[in-house]
Design an enzyme around this catalytic site. Structure first.
Site, PDB file in Angstrom:
ATOM      1  N   TYR A  92      55.171  49.494  76.001  1.00 46.57           N
ATOM      2  CA  TYR A  92      56.588  49.612  75.696  1.00 46.57           C
ATOM      3  C   TYR A  92      57.284  50.309  76.848  1.00 46.57           C
ATOM      4  O   TYR A  92      56.685  51.091  77.591  1.00 46.57           O
ATOM      5  CB  TYR A  92      56.829  50.338  74.369  1.00 46.57           C
ATOM      6  N   PHE A 185      57.464  60.549  68.323  1.00 40.47           N
ATOM      7  CA  PHE A 185      56.385  59.567  68.169  1.00 40.47           C
ATOM      8  C   PHE A 185      55.443  59.576  69.371  1.00 40.47           C
ATOM      9  O   PHE A 185      54.222  59.567  69.219  1.00 40.47           O
ATOM     10  CB  PHE A 185      56.993  58.171  68.001  1.00 40.47           C
ATOM     11  N   ASP A 186      55.983  59.602  70.573  1.00 42.27           N
ATOM     12  CA  ASP A 186      55.162  59.531  71.791  1.00 42.27           C
ATOM     13  C   ASP A 186      54.181  60.695  71.883  1.00 42.27           C
ATOM     14  O   ASP A 186      52.986  60.512  72.137  1.00 42.27           O
ATOM     15  CB  ASP A 186      56.056  59.537  73.031  1.00 42.27           C
ATOM     16  N   THR A 187      54.706  61.904  71.699  1.00 47.14           N
ATOM     17  CA  THR A 187      53.855  63.089  71.779  1.00 47.14           C
ATOM     18  C   THR A 187      52.796  63.074  70.699  1.00 47.14           C
ATOM     19  O   THR A 187      51.615  63.355  70.954  1.00 47.14           O
ATOM     20  CB  THR A 187      54.700  64.371  71.643  1.00 47.14           C
TER      21      THR A 187
END
Length: 242
Positions: A92, A185-187
């Site tokens: 993404y 979300f990424d972390t």
């Protein structure tokens, strides 16, 4: 057989930018035919003409798909897109293409060739090249990095860079464990991956900061801190049968 790669583009009211993004990706894919590329536009709650514009970008090649959620949240959109994808590798990136596309083959190769489960771009490594970033964003980013590395002893430095890839197996195992539906979300994904022994490759990238970013730095930073505290004191979930 070529590796199949889905490039997910989360969008929210991006009717004026989605066309340029898709055009640039298609041009890049034509220059790198060694992979079987496709684009998945993941709309989360747009109220403008983003979906109509995206539909108008479709062609007979079938290289563009669209998924839609009424509820907003980048994490929510990525969960849906990554879990719906059948590609070998699911990437993404942000619609503004802040990360130079020249790094995309390296991101994919980290998984396809080097065997890592997750690959993530980094603006905080020695060889990273960050352009136009304000002092406030730079201080916030480095402070956040120091905080989560101290709390979780991570090897990666930049958790929030909008440029990531994950293998099909890792996506199926890890994404359902992520609770956050927004920017954290990424972390959370990286911290859960590390806890469960998944290999993470961090790649220095050239990043041009977008002055029109939708990210509200202070409120997002506070939500990130609350997320870190949740994982620190509530624990990180384990992948079954691993």
């Amino acid at each position: 057989m070529a590796t199949t790669v889905d490039v997910i583009i989360p969008v929210l009211n991006e009717e004026h930018t989605i066309g340029r993004c898709v055009e640039m990706l298609r041009s890049f894919f034509n220059e790198h035919p060694d992979q079987q590329w496709s684009i998945l536009v993941a709309d989360n709650g747009s109220t403008d003409n983003t979906i109509e514009v995206a539909n108008g970008l479709m062609n007979d090649s079938g290289d563009l798909r669209i998924t839609h959620l009424e509820l907003r949240g980048r994490g929510r959109a990525l969960k849906k897109a990554w879990l719906e994808s059948n590609a070998d590798i699911r990437c993404y990136m942000d619609v503004d293409l802040s990360t130079d596309l020249k790094h995309l083959p390296e991101l994919v190769s980290a998984i396809a060739d080097d065997g890592h489960s997750v690959a993530t771009g980094s603006r905080l490594l020695r060889d990273s090249d960050v352009v136009n970033r304000t002092l406030k964003r730079e201080i916030t980013s480095r402070g956040y990095s120091a905080l989560f590395r101290t709390m979780f002893f991570t090897k990666f430095r930049d958790a929030q860079c909008g440029f990531k890839a994950i293998s099909a197996d890792a996506a199926g195992a890890l994404v359902p464990l992520v609770k956050d539906n927004a920017w954290f979300f990424d972390t959370e994904l990286l911290l859960i991956a590390q806890k469960n022994g998944y290999s993470i490759k961090e790649i220095p990238v050239r990043w041009v900061d977008d002055p029109d970013t939708r990210v509200k730095v202070i409120s997002t930073a506070w939500e990130d801190i609350k997320g870190l505290l949740r994982l620190r004191f509530g624990g990180r979930p384990k992948v079954a049968n691993r």
